[in-house]
Every structure is written in C-alpha cells, then in structure tokens.
Design an enzyme around this catalytic site. Structure first.
Site, PDB file in Angstrom:
ATOM      1  N   GLU A 113      -2.273  10.173  21.753  1.00 58.84           N
ATOM      2  CA  GLU A 113      -2.507   9.330  22.922  1.00 58.84           C
ATOM      3  C   GLU A 113      -2.263   7.863  22.566  1.00 58.84           C
ATOM      4  OE1 GLU A 113      -6.337  11.018  23.407  1.00 58.84           O
ATOM      5  OE2 GLU A 113      -7.393   9.293  22.645  1.00 58.84           O
ATOM      6  N   LYS A 115      -2.578   4.077  21.795  1.00 61.26           N
ATOM      7  CA  LYS A 115      -3.703   3.276  21.305  1.00 61.26           C
ATOM      8  C   LYS A 115      -3.721   1.990  22.122  1.00 61.26           C
ATOM      9  CE  LYS A 115      -5.738   1.524  17.067  1.00 61.26           C
ATOM     10  NZ  LYS A 115      -5.963   0.148  17.514  1.00 61.26           N
ATOM     11  N   ASP A 117      -4.660  -1.582  23.386  1.00 60.61           N
ATOM     12  CA  ASP A 117      -5.053  -2.784  22.650  1.00 60.61           C
ATOM     13  C   ASP A 117      -6.060  -3.598  23.465  1.00 60.61           C
ATOM     14  OD1 ASP A 117      -5.126  -4.545  20.622  1.00 60.61           O
ATOM     15  OD2 ASP A 117      -3.180  -5.455  21.002  1.00 60.61           O
ATOM     16  N   TYR A 222      -9.418   2.759  30.010  1.00 62.42           N
ATOM     17  CA  TYR A 222      -8.928   4.112  29.755  1.00 62.42           C
ATOM     18  C   TYR A 222      -9.908   4.783  28.795  1.00 62.42           C
ATOM     19  CZ  TYR A 222      -4.411   3.226  31.988  1.00 62.42           C
ATOM     20  OH  TYR A 222      -3.428   2.961  32.892  1.00 62.42           O
ATOM     21  N   LYS A 313       0.442   2.794  13.762  1.00 58.50           N
ATOM     22  CA  LYS A 313       0.639   1.453  14.329  1.00 58.50           C
ATOM     23  C   LYS A 313       2.125   1.171  14.537  1.00 58.50           C
ATOM     24  CE  LYS A 313      -2.445  -1.321  14.657  1.00 58.50           C
ATOM     25  NZ  LYS A 313      -3.576  -1.872  14.018  1.00 58.50           N
ATOM     26  N   CYS A 407      -5.368 -35.187   2.009  1.00 57.97           N
ATOM     27  CA  CYS A 407      -5.901 -34.297   3.037  1.00 57.97           C
ATOM     28  C   CYS A 407      -5.593 -34.887   4.415  1.00 57.97           C
ATOM     29  CB  CYS A 407      -7.417 -34.140   2.859  1.00 57.97           C
ATOM     30  SG  CYS A 407      -8.187 -33.303   4.249  1.00 57.97           S
ATOM     31  N   CYS A 410      -9.356 -35.976   5.953  1.00 66.71           N
ATOM     32  CA  CYS A 410     -10.203 -37.044   5.405  1.00 66.71           C
ATOM     33  C   CYS A 410      -9.413 -38.066   4.588  1.00 66.71           C
ATOM     34  CB  CYS A 410     -11.337 -36.452   4.562  1.00 66.71           C
ATOM     35  SG  CYS A 410     -10.756 -35.751   3.011  1.00 66.71           S
ATOM     36  N   CYS A 425      -8.273 -29.537  -0.366  1.00 66.04           N
ATOM     37  CA  CYS A 425      -9.049 -30.762  -0.288  1.00 66.04           C
ATOM     38  C   CYS A 425     -10.382 -30.415  -0.943  1.00 66.04           C
ATOM     39  CB  CYS A 425      -9.270 -31.142   1.172  1.00 66.04           C
ATOM     40  SG  CYS A 425     -10.458 -32.481   1.337  1.00 66.04           S
ATOM     41  N   CYS A 430     -15.582 -33.720   3.498  1.00 62.34           N
ATOM     42  CA  CYS A 430     -14.424 -33.703   4.418  1.00 62.34           C
ATOM     43  C   CYS A 430     -14.859 -33.061   5.736  1.00 62.34           C
ATOM     44  CB  CYS A 430     -13.274 -32.907   3.820  1.00 62.34           C
ATOM     45  SG  CYS A 430     -11.928 -32.657   5.003  1.00 62.34           S
TER      46      CYS A 430
END
Ligand code: IVH
Length: 671
Positions: A113, A115, A117, A222, A313, A407, A410, A425, A430
């Site tokens: 059946e 799948k 999502d 479903y 999948k 960074c 920061c 960083c 930060c």
C-alpha cells in the site's frame, strides 16, 4: 415547533447528513447535490443553535470546527505506534523477504500500500462513536486532537455497522497538494512564513488550537490499521482494509494484494514510474506487509522495527536551479553550515529556495560556485541538498565560495579543530549558539516548553532576557507580555508551560543540556544508571564508558562538560529552580527470575504477548525476541513458530504456559 419535534428533526437531519457523507466519500455515489447537502446542513445548524441541548456529539456540523481549545490532553496509546524499517532498493526488499521465509519456513503473500507522507493518528471509537483522536507523539503517548480530527471529512464520526465496544483505527492524516498550495499562497499573501512541505503543514494543522482554522485546511485521512477484538477481524490484512472501507473509512488507494516478493518489486517499480507522478496527495514510498496478520506475532519485532512489514522508499525527487548566493548558518554546537540561496524551484510539490551544502569539504567535492546551475534533491529532510553541478551550463562568471574567517553572527574568529571538517564559532556568548541551544532545551523531546518557538526566543534575546537556560525560569509575566505580538494571556500560558517543564524527568533534563553526543538514548541510559546528576558528575570516564550502549566518545564528552565551571554553576541554578536531577525510584518486588532470559513463541491462552512480557520483566527476567544459546527458557504456546524448532536444535529448555501460571499464583498479590 415544539421541543420534541426539534429533537426528532435534529436526529433525523444528523443521520441523513452522515449517510450522504458516507455515500459521497466512501461509495463515491452521491445521491444529492452539494447545494442540497449545504441546505440540509444549514437547517441542522439553525436547529442546533436554538436547541443546543439536542446536538449530538457526532453531529456533522462539528466538521466546520467547534470552540477553540486551551491545550491537548496527553493520552497513552493502546499499543505503541511503531515506525517501520526502510528498504531503498530491490536487494533490501529481497533481504526482507528472505528473513520472513527463513523464520516461517515458507513463502507468503504480501499487501502493498502507498506510504502516505503525513502524520500518524489513532482514532478511538466507543460504541461506534468517535471519542478521541490521538497523535503519534513519541509512539507511546500522544495528544488528543479530537476537535481537529472531527473536521476531517473522510473520518466517520459514527460507525453504523455493529462493531465491538472499543474500536481503534489508525492511519495517516495528510494534505492533498492542491490544498497545501492554497494554504501557502494565503500565508504568503499575509506575509507569514510558508510551510516547507505538506507534511510540515499537516503536522502544524493537526495541533492548531482553533478547530475552525483547522477545518479550513481540509485535511484528509487514509487508514491502514484496525485494533479491536481479533475475533471480529479477518486474518488477511487486505481484507481488513476492505472491512474498513465497508465501515466508512478511506484506505490508501492503489493498494494491492500480491502473490510473492517478485510481484511486490514489480509493483513498486510500476507505481513509482507510472502512478505516483499523477497522484494528488503526497506519497514517499510503498509499505509492504505480510498479508496474514496471524503471522505478525510469529515474526515478531527486532529491537526497533517489526519483521512483518517494511517501507520501500522512493527515490527523492530532483530539480535544477541556480545558486544565487551562499550564506552561513551557526548551529547549537557552533558548527557553521554553508547554505545555498537558490532561485525558487518546484520540488516534490513544494517551492525550494535554500539547500544545504553541509560543509566546506562538500563544496570542494562538488566544486560548486556562486552562479552555478545545480541539481537539488529532497530526501525526506526539511531542507533539500545540492547533489551535483551542471558544469556544462557555466558561463565563466561563477564565483568561488570562500569559507568565512569570522562568525557571521558574532564576528569572532572561527576555528577548525584538528581532524575535523567543520568550521566552528567557539565564542560561548555567540547569540546564534545561545539561541540554538535554547531552542534545543525547550524542544519537545527535551523540556517541551510549548510556545517558545524561534520568533519568541529572538524577541526575548533582543531584550537581553535570555543569557542561559536558567534565565527561562526567571522570566517575569510583565517582561513577556510587553514583547511585540504578546499579551497578558500568552504570557500566562508561557509561564504555565515553563512551570510544567520542571516536572520533566531527569533524562529529559540531561538531554536538554545539550552535552555533545548525548542524545535521547544516551541520556536515558546515563540517568537510569547513575540515578542523579551528582553521581554522574563524580563518575570517572571509565565508569561512564562501562555502561552498555555508552562508548568512550560519549563518556569523555560528559566528563569534559562537567569539568567546566560555568556548566556546574548552570546546573546549580537549574536545581534551585526545581528541575529534576534525580531518577525516581520505582519500588521493585522480589526478582526471582533475575538473570534469566526468556523467549515467547506461539499463542498463550491466558496472556497477550505484552502481558506475558511485562509479567516476566516484573519478576526480573529479560525477554528477548530471538532464541540463542544464551536463552534460559523458551515458553511455548499453541501453534509455535520457528523459535520452538530453534530452541530444540540448540538444546534450550522449553516450558509451557503452566510455568507462567505457577508464578502468577505465587506472586499475583505482590505485583
Ligand atoms: S503501517 C504496523 N502503512 O509511515 C503498522 N504506515 O515508518 C505500522 N505510514 O509510522 C505502520 N502510510 O505513520 C503503515 N500505508 C501505511 C502508511 C504508514 C504512511 C507512516 C506511519 C508509520 C510510518 C512507517
């Protein structure tokens, strides 16, 4: 009209409307037009407004959404809502089948059946009437979202045929693509953030506090599982789905019963190529289940997944687009992730504007530059990834991507630790690190402080109200209420949530601290073993690493965390605020079976599998799903499976149900 007449008419209209619903959604054979239906519904609504005392709990008017709710009640599932192992190719499907055949000793038929999502939901019917709808949650318990579930038009509010008193139906709630696009269009027009994909959208919708808004989102469901007295159900899973249809539930379209794994593989291929592209709802694979449900118990489960089903999948979808720019994101651990800002492109039903580039090694490997045309792919993650550069499309004007020296949040210089790919960083103050640590701390699996989302954390940080985790517990009502888009009521709700989080068990707190490598599983193991934070702080690396499931890496990281003074100070502050830093001791009775390992096979007459397992565990035994030389006893019920043969082969002792009954007799009053 007198009251009696009104009552009768309300009942008549309710029944009539529900029947038309069933004809429309299940049978696909409407007997009246949409207009006529709306007129009947309007008449019912008027009567219910005048005589609210006669409104039935399953009235079709609840489809448009009732009163807003304050919050959701947490409910334990009748049996856990499990997830499935994945197969990504033909070979993995063949392996799955091989294991099934090896255990059973013969080949079986399968149901395949789609799948869906979306998100899992359990519908509970009492005497045929829908009384609760529980989200998957952590699989053990979820939230009762009944008012929102009632707005899902293809869920029956009442089952007309005779069904057992307690009847549970599980399935997937989802948003059809068209509805999803509509929701995002409206969000965009209102200047709100759009949902990344239909799955996120439905997850957000099912948890809305206002069912009237949920009703407008037009979710669908479903169904693929029914839990009730086994004698009421056919043995075949495929037949169970047909029974669900007959009772008024929608099941995944394009479900087939197939003779063997060869047919399954062929159907998966055909579905992915020819059926999936034309579907109007999101599907990310095919679920393959052994059709004979009686065999599910025989096949049992591994540590994580059932052996009777697997999710195949589908390949993630790809699209090509242009890299407009590259920006840098700073995560909770300070890792800086490069992100490609893309020319918007449609991918698996959603518009994609950003894709992760993971790290600078990946940028080198792909040789991706700003201005390149790239392939982006979505493989279930929220943010898609760049998988390849279309080199032939280069104009020569593309610009190389330079790693940042400072960074981006920061401005402090970044570092790269020896042997690591990541650039980080390491400035503990930060704002990006603090923000993401706080978002982790308040997340659902950690302290679960609902309502403390990204935008609220941003606003609190702007006002300098969050310096570390303990500041959360020092927030004042006026401080929260004075923030933009907040008020008295929302401040009160947030404070309630914060207060509630103090009851979260020790392992949640340990996970929330965000110690490197300490995920939920490790946090649970540490909490169970050491029982208190003080024991853990005083333990040596060796003592920590001794625990099964905890390695050197975790042990060293834990030790390092507690060697830093500011972390110890933080824990002291959190203790003062009343967070749980100890495991609650359960009182244990006698443990006569301590040290013994049991395996169950076949049907027991006086216990379900779960009951027998829990009982054995309460006496100190370990219960395993497979027989090995280390097994102490195999308890053999009626029609035993291959585990019995294996026990005999290995010379493991076998006993029958009477063995358990003897223990029940002896310990029944003490459990
Ligand atoms: S069966 C024993 N069937 O996918 C029953 N699941 O990883 C276990 N899902 O958690 C689930 N469509 O939320 C099953 N046709 C389908 C499904 C399905 C979607 C979801 C479900 C489950 C996850 C499996």
């Amino acid at each position: 009209m007198d009251r009696e007449e009104a009552k009768r008419e309300i009942e008549k209209l309710t029944e009539e409307l529900l029947r038309h619903n069933y004809l429309y959604f299940v049978k696909n054979q409407p007997e009246i037009s949409d207009y006529e239906y709306d007129m009947l519904l309007r008449r019912l609504k008027e009567l219910e407004e005048r005589y609210p005392e006669f409104k039935l709990p399953y009235s079709p008017t609840s489809r448009v959404g009732g009163q807003p709710v304050e919050g959701f009640e947490t409910v334990k599932h009748s049996i856990p809502m499990i997830s499935l192992d994945n197969a990504y190719n033909e070979g993995e499907l063949l392996n799955f089948n091989e294991r099934v055949e090896k255990i059973l000793g013969y080949s079986v038929e399968y149901t395949a059946e789609p799948k869906i999502d979306g998100i899992g939901l359990a519908l509970i019917y009492k005497n045929g009437i829908l009384t609760s709808a529980i989200t998957r949650g952590d699989g053990i318990q979820g939230d009762n979202v009944i008012e929102n579930a009632k707005t899902i038009t293809n869920i029956p509010l009442k089952i007309y045929d005779n069904v057992p008193e307690t009847f549970e139906v599980r399935g997937e709630v989802f948003l059809p693509f068209e509805t999803f696009r509509q929701i995002n269009k409206e969000k965009e027009e209102n200047g709100e953030e759009v949902f990344a994909n239909p799955r996120n959208a439905v997850a957000g919708t099912i948890r809305l506090k206002d069912p009237k808004i949920a009703a407008k989102r037009k979710m669908k469901m479903y169904c693929y599982q029914v839990i009730t007295e086994e004698t009421f159900l056919p043995d075949s899973h495929f037949e169970r789905l047909k029974l669900l249809n007959k009772l008024g539930f929608s099941t995944p379209p394009h479900t087939l019963k197939l003779k063997n794994i060869k047919e399954v593989i062929e159907y998966c291929k055909r579905f992915e190529e020819a059926i999936k592209p034309a579907l109007t709802f999101p599907v990310d694979g095919m679920v393959i289940k052994v059709d004979n449900v009686k065999l599910w118990d025989v096949l049992g489960t591994t540590a994580k997944f059932p052996r009777y089903a697997i999710a195949f999948k589908f390949k993630p979808e790809q699209a090509t687009t242009k890299v407009l720019d590259v920006t840098f994101q700073v995560g909770r651990t300070g890792i800086i992730t490069p992100v490609a800002e893309l020319e918007p492109v449609k991918l698996a039903g959603t518009t994609v504007k950003r894709a992760t580039l993971h790290n600078f090694d990946e940028i080198k490997r792909l040789d991706v530059r700003i201005g390149d045309t790239v392939f982006v792919e979505k493989a279930g993650e929220i943010i898609p990834k760049v998988v390849k550069v279309a080199v032939s499309k280069r104009s020569g004007k593309e610009k190389a991507i330079e790693p940042p020296k400072n960074c981006p949040v920061c401005g402090e210089p970044v570092v790269q630790f020896e042997g690591e790919v990541a650039i980080r960083c390491i400035n503990p103050s930060c704002p990006a690190i603090l923000k993401n640590s706080i978002l982790h701390f308040v997340s659902r699996d950690a302290m679960d402080i609902r309502g403390m989302g990204e935008s609220l954390v941003d606003r609190l940080m702007e006002k300098n109200l969050l310096k570390d985790f303990s500041s959360i517990y020092e927030l004042k009502k006026e401080q929260i209420a004075s923030l933009e888009r907040m008020g008295e009521k929302s401040a009160e709700n947030l404070l309630k949530e914060i207060e509630k989080s103090k009851q979260k068990p020790f392992h949640n707190v340990l996970y929330a601290l965000g110690i490197r490598y300490v995920g939920q599983k490790a946090a649970k193991l540490l909490a169970t073993h050491f029982k208190s934070i003080d024991n853990l702080i005083n333990a040596s690396v060796e003592q920590i690493a001794e625990i099964e499931g905890i390695g050197e890496k975790i042990a060293e990281s834990v030790k390092k965390y507690f060697s830093l003074k500011h972390n110890l100070e933080l824990i002291e502050k959190l203790k003062k605020h009343g967070l749980q830093f100890k495991t609650e001791e359960k009182e244990k009775g006698e443990q006569p079976l301590k040290g013994l390992t049991f395996v169950l096979t076949g049907e027991l007459e006086n216990f379900t599998r779960k009951e027998a397992t829990e009982f054995l565990e309460s006496l100190g035994a370990k219960v395993s799903s497979s027989v090995s030389k280390k097994t102490s006893y195999v308890i053999v019920g009626k029609n035993p499976g291959s585990k019995f043969r294996k026990a005999v082969k290995l010379g493991v002792k076998t006993v029958d149900e009477q063995f358990l009954l003897n223990f029940v007799e002896k310990y029944k009053n003490k459990r």
